[in-house]
Design a protein around this motif. Structure first.
Motif, PDB file in Angstrom:
ATOM      1  N   ASP A   1      -4.849  22.464 -11.753  1.00 37.50           N
ATOM      2  CA  ASP A   1      -5.487  22.246 -10.459  1.00 37.50           C
ATOM      3  C   ASP A   1      -6.356  20.992 -10.451  1.00 37.50           C
ATOM      4  O   ASP A   1      -6.476  20.316  -9.428  1.00 37.50           O
ATOM      5  N   LEU A   2      -6.968  20.699 -11.588  1.00 31.61           N
ATOM      6  CA  LEU A   2      -7.938  19.608 -11.687  1.00 31.61           C
ATOM      7  C   LEU A   2      -7.821  18.990 -13.079  1.00 31.61           C
ATOM      8  O   LEU A   2      -7.697  19.717 -14.066  1.00 31.61           O
ATOM      9  N   ALA A   3      -7.844  17.668 -13.143  1.00 30.33           N
ATOM     10  CA  ALA A   3      -7.718  17.034 -14.457  1.00 30.33           C
ATOM     11  C   ALA A   3      -8.537  15.750 -14.520  1.00 30.33           C
ATOM     12  O   ALA A   3      -8.680  15.020 -13.539  1.00 30.33           O
ATOM     13  N   TRP A   4      -9.071  15.518 -15.714  1.00 29.96           N
ATOM     14  CA  TRP A   4      -9.791  14.279 -16.027  1.00 29.96           C
ATOM     15  C   TRP A   4      -8.735  13.277 -16.485  1.00 29.96           C
ATOM     16  O   TRP A   4      -8.081  13.449 -17.510  1.00 29.96           O
ATOM     17  N   LEU A   5      -8.542  12.224 -15.688  1.00 29.30           N
ATOM     18  CA  LEU A   5      -7.487  11.251 -15.947  1.00 29.30           C
ATOM     19  C   LEU A   5      -8.064   9.865 -16.162  1.00 29.30           C
ATOM     20  O   LEU A   5      -9.136   9.533 -15.664  1.00 29.30           O
ATOM     21  N   GLY A   6      -7.306   9.042 -16.873  1.00 28.74           N
ATOM     22  CA  GLY A   6      -7.587   7.624 -16.901  1.00 28.74           C
ATOM     23  C   GLY A   6      -6.920   6.979 -15.699  1.00 28.74           C
ATOM     24  O   GLY A   6      -6.118   7.616 -14.997  1.00 28.74           O
ATOM     25  N   GLY A   7      -7.222   5.716 -15.457  1.00 29.24           N
ATOM     26  CA  GLY A   7      -6.630   5.033 -14.308  1.00 29.24           C
ATOM     27  C   GLY A   7      -5.115   5.030 -14.350  1.00 29.24           C
ATOM     28  O   GLY A   7      -4.447   5.271 -13.337  1.00 29.24           O
ATOM     29  N   PHE A   8      -4.547   4.777 -15.529  1.00 29.13           N
ATOM     30  CA  PHE A   8      -3.091   4.707 -15.665  1.00 29.13           C
ATOM     31  C   PHE A   8      -2.454   6.079 -15.491  1.00 29.13           C
ATOM     32  O   PHE A   8      -1.430   6.216 -14.817  1.00 29.13           O
ATOM     33  N   THR A   9      -3.036   7.113 -16.081  1.00 30.15           N
ATOM     34  CA  THR A   9      -2.465   8.450 -15.911  1.00 30.15           C
ATOM     35  C   THR A   9      -2.591   8.919 -14.460  1.00 30.15           C
ATOM     36  O   THR A   9      -1.721   9.627 -13.961  1.00 30.15           O
ATOM     37  N   PHE A  10      -3.660   8.480 -13.759  1.00 28.58           N
ATOM     38  CA  PHE A  10      -3.735   8.796 -12.331  1.00 28.58           C
ATOM     39  C   PHE A  10      -2.569   8.145 -11.593  1.00 28.58           C
ATOM     40  O   PHE A  10      -1.917   8.776 -10.752  1.00 28.58           O
ATOM     41  N   VAL A  11      -2.290   6.883 -11.894  1.00 29.87           N
ATOM     42  CA  VAL A  11      -1.169   6.192 -11.247  1.00 29.87           C
ATOM     43  C   VAL A  11       0.133   6.937 -11.504  1.00 29.87           C
ATOM     44  O   VAL A  11       0.946   7.133 -10.588  1.00 29.87           O
ATOM     45  N   GLN A  12       0.342   7.389 -12.730  1.00 27.57           N
ATOM     46  CA  GLN A  12       1.563   8.132 -13.058  1.00 27.57           C
ATOM     47  C   GLN A  12       1.657   9.436 -12.274  1.00 27.57           C
ATOM     48  O   GLN A  12       2.731   9.791 -11.777  1.00 27.57           O
ATOM     49  N   VAL A  13       0.531  10.156 -12.157  1.00 31.86           N
ATOM     50  CA  VAL A  13       0.508  11.391 -11.363  1.00 31.86           C
ATOM     51  C   VAL A  13       0.786  11.077  -9.899  1.00 31.86           C
ATOM     52  O   VAL A  13       1.591  11.749  -9.234  1.00 31.86           O
ATOM     53  N   HIS A  14       0.154  10.031  -9.389  1.00 34.42           N
ATOM     54  CA  HIS A  14       0.251   9.682  -7.963  1.00 34.42           C
ATOM     55  C   HIS A  14       1.673   9.267  -7.592  1.00 34.42           C
ATOM     56  O   HIS A  14       2.127   9.522  -6.471  1.00 34.42           O
ATOM     57  N   LEU A  15       2.380   8.639  -8.502  1.00 36.67           N
ATOM     58  CA  LEU A  15       3.766   8.266  -8.234  1.00 36.67           C
ATOM     59  C   LEU A  15       4.656   9.498  -8.152  1.00 36.67           C
ATOM     60  O   LEU A  15       5.631   9.523  -7.403  1.00 36.67           O
ATOM     61  N   LYS A  16       4.338  10.539  -8.919  1.00 41.14           N
ATOM     62  CA  LYS A  16       5.089  11.789  -8.876  1.00 41.14           C
ATOM     63  C   LYS A  16       4.665  12.665  -7.708  1.00 41.14           C
ATOM     64  O   LYS A  16       5.474  13.387  -7.132  1.00 41.14           O
ATOM     65  N   ASP A  17       3.378  12.625  -7.372  1.00 36.43           N
ATOM     66  CA  ASP A  17       2.833  13.451  -6.287  1.00 36.43           C
ATOM     67  C   ASP A  17       1.864  12.592  -5.474  1.00 36.43           C
ATOM     68  O   ASP A  17       0.677  12.520  -5.786  1.00 36.43           O
ATOM     69  N   PRO A  18       2.359  11.899  -4.436  1.00 36.02           N
ATOM     70  CA  PRO A  18       1.519  10.989  -3.651  1.00 36.02           C
ATOM     71  C   PRO A  18       0.301  11.645  -3.000  1.00 36.02           C
ATOM     72  O   PRO A  18      -0.626  10.958  -2.587  1.00 36.02           O
ATOM     73  N   LYS A  19       0.315  12.994  -2.913  1.00 40.72           N
ATOM     74  CA  LYS A  19      -0.825  13.689  -2.307  1.00 40.72           C
ATOM     75  C   LYS A  19      -1.907  14.053  -3.324  1.00 40.72           C
ATOM     76  O   LYS A  19      -2.978  14.532  -2.942  1.00 40.72           O
ATOM     77  N   ALA A  20      -1.639  13.845  -4.616  1.00 41.57           N
ATOM     78  CA  ALA A  20      -2.678  14.085  -5.627  1.00 41.57           C
ATOM     79  C   ALA A  20      -3.878  13.197  -5.312  1.00 41.57           C
ATOM     80  O   ALA A  20      -3.726  12.012  -5.009  1.00 41.57           O
ATOM     81  N   THR A  21      -5.063  13.773  -5.387  1.00 38.53           N
ATOM     82  CA  THR A  21      -6.259  13.091  -4.880  1.00 38.53           C
ATOM     83  C   THR A  21      -7.310  12.867  -5.963  1.00 38.53           C
ATOM     84  O   THR A  21      -7.797  13.831  -6.565  1.00 38.53           O
TER      85      THR A  21
END
Length: 284
Positions: free
Chosen positions: A80-100
């Motif tokens: 539900d919630l994760a501590w990400l680095g900038g790059f891992t956020f980008v990877q998540v966002h490309l898979k799920d554009p609604k990840a916030t």
């Protein structure tokens, strides 16, 4: 004849609802493994207890094996919630554009990486040609992507061609240990972990020293899955923003997160990170 199938369907529907309801009562939280697992758990425990109090639901920390596991788990709603680095956020966002991305530490808006060495002959990156070099995880923003990007952009250095050997330690504290032990002539890690290691006396600064620092960039954030209920999303964000360094209990939580305070962030802050990843060949 339809009674038994209908009853079975109703039972299955109720079971599914129960599972969903149960899942909503637990906030599944994780973090990229950029430090030792024991350190991640130590840092998270007081924060998890605080979030339970603020949200009124159970908070469960879910350890992961590596960076890709966090990305896949958050993008597929297993977290539900994760501590990400900038790059891992980008990877998540490309898979799920609604990840916030909800919040980041104040220093994450102006983050840097430190190049370190125990070799007295190394004064700059120019002195490392033909020598060995250590990154953290290949998916790390501050331990790999941004240092690699700035080496290429500012000094036209392609690590695999410039160094005699490139290795990945897997975590920032491991990179410092490698350099101190002589396993690599130099390495790079994020500024926050470097400062923490120095303050804790876990690195011998009579041997290991910083010889260069990257320009600033956006890095870590707390991100929620894309289909989270907006009301819960807002409560989580406000819980982080409410942490007050003037209150002893809150300051203890902030100190463990190496944070002065948390501030809001947004996906647009990481467009530069995505561009850097594409230019460095880490995104296709």
């Amino acid at each position: 004849m339809l009674k038994r199938p209908l009853a079975l369907f109703a039972g299955l529907a109720l079971s599914c609802c129960a599972v969903v309801a149960q899942a909503a009562d637990v906030l599944r939280v994780s973090a990229i493994p950029d430090e030792a697992p024991t350190e991640l758990l130590r840092k998270f425990k007081p924060l998890g207890e605080y979030l339970e109090q603020q949200l009124g639901i159970k908070v469960q920390f879910v350890p992961v094996a590596d960076y890709p596991a966090v990305v896949e788990s958050l993008a597929s709603d297993r977290l539900d919630l994760a501590w990400l680095g900038g790059f891992t956020f980008v990877q998540v966002h490309l898979k799920d554009p609604k990840a916030t991305p909800l919040v980041q530490r104040e220093q994450d808006a102006k983050f840097t990486s430190k190049f370190i060495t125990a070799n007295p002959d190394v004064k700059s990156l120019k002195d490392l040609k033909g020598k060995t070099f250590a990154f953290g995880s290949i998916s790390s923003t501050s331990g790999s992507l941004m240092p690699r990007y700035f080496m290429l952009k500012n000094d036209n250095i392609k690590p695999e061609e410039y160094f005699s050997r490139v290795a990945y330690s897997g975590a920032h504290d491991a990179t410092a240990a490698w350099v101190q032990a002589g396993k690599a002539d130099a390495g790079v890690l994020n500024a926050s972990v470097w400062d923490k290691l120095v303050a804790a006396g876990k690195v011998d600064t009579s041997k290991v020293r910083v010889f260069a620092t990257t320009p600033e960039y956006f890095d870590y954030n707390w991100t929620v899955r894309g289909n989270m209920d907006p009301a819960l999303k807002e409560k989580i964000k406000q819980a982080f923003l409410a942490l007050d360094p003037a209150k002893p209990a809150d300051k203890a939580i902030l100190d463990l997160q190496a944070a002065s305070r948390f501030i809001e962030t947004k996906p647009e802050n990481y467009q530069g990170t995505e561009q850097a990843a594409r230019e460095a060949g880490l995104l296709k």
